[in-house]
Design an enzyme around this catalytic site. Structure first.
Site, PDB file in Angstrom:
ATOM      1  CB  VAL A  32      -0.504  -0.026   1.240  1.00  0.00           C
ATOM      2  CG1 VAL A  32      -1.656   1.397   1.174  1.00  0.00           C
ATOM      3  CG2 VAL A  32      -1.808  -1.332   1.577  1.00  0.00           C
ATOM      4  CB  CYS A  33       1.102   3.970  -1.874  1.00  0.00           C
ATOM      5  SG  CYS A  33       1.912   6.026  -1.916  1.00  0.00           S
ATOM      6  CB  ILE A  34       3.816   5.239   2.996  1.00  0.00           C
ATOM      7  CG1 ILE A  34       3.592   5.658   4.509  1.00  0.00           C
ATOM      8  CG2 ILE A  34       4.793   6.251   2.356  1.00  0.00           C
ATOM      9  CD1 ILE A  34       4.236   5.867   5.485  1.00  0.00           C
TER      10      ILE A  34
END
Lengths: 130, 98
Positions: A77-79
């Site tokens: 998941v892209c931070i």
């Protein structure tokens, strides 16, 4: 063939996570390896443990969780996308002094470098837009 | 050769036109999700499909079915999810339009 998938659309408001799920299941059934699923932009909402769909509807976060578990797929998941949408793991919760975290098991918060890495290590990268 | 996927209806987005402008001979376009509305005969988008015999057109069957549509197999071949995977493997790159 090694395949990675990028999901940009939110569950339940776009078809992207559902189409990507069907694609991933078919790819695995055909003997291909899914290297990584990268959840980006509104796609990060798939990793929200607090999502409760109606009982007669597909539970997309649970579906992704099980396919990842059964096939040892890396789900990133892209931070930057995640924290601004309130999808956080215990580390981010403590960093930003939040009372709770909600990142689902099997999902991992990381950076865009993981998308670059996925495109280097995969024969195909398929994007499912919003 | 590139597999282009289009997931928006031609009535709500211009991506089908944009995509055709950048398509090369032998590329394929796969209509998915609301993109499948482009495959209906007698529409402007169907005319575009007829005007581009150098492009291979496909439509995703579950998305057609979900919308109560069928596709004319002459110009637009229907594929299931396994067929989507086969196309992604057959073409060297997949470009998603959304």
């Amino acid at each position: 063939m090694i395949i990675s998938v990028v999901i940009l659309g939110a569950p339940y408001s776009t078809q992207a996570p559902a189409t990507a799920l069907r694609f991933a299941k078919s790819a695995i059934a055909a003997g291909h390896t899914i290297h990584r699923i990268f959840f980006y932009h509104d796609g990060v909402n798939c990793a929200n443990e607090l999502i409760i769909p109606a009982q007669d509807e597909i539970h997309l976060p649970n579906e992704w969780q099980s396919i990842a578990k059964e096939n040892t797929i890396d789900m990133v998941v892209c931070i930057a996308s995640a924290i601004k949408r309130g999808v956080i793991d215990p580390t981010e919760a403590s960093r930003y002094e939040k009372p709770a975290s909600n990142l689902k098991d099997q999902f991992e918060i990381s950076g865009l470098g993981q998308l670059v890495d996925a495109s280097i290590h995969s024969d195909r990268v398929i994007t499912f837009g919003p | 050769m590139i597999l282009h996927t289009i997931n928006k209806s031609p009535y709500s987005s211009a991506i089908f036109n944009d995509c055709l402008r950048l398509c090369s001979d032998g590329d394929a376009i796969l209509f998915i999700e609301d993109g499948v509305y482009a495959t209906q005969q007698g529409t402007d988008s169907y005319q575009l499909i007829e005007q581009h015999p150098e492009v291979n057109f496909f439509a995703l069957a579950p998305d057609l079915e979900a919308r109560g549509l069928t596709s004319d197999q002459a110009k637009v071949l229907t594929v299931d999810d396994n067929g989507f995977v086969e196309l992604a493997v057959k073409y060297q790159k997949v470009q998603s339009w959304y």
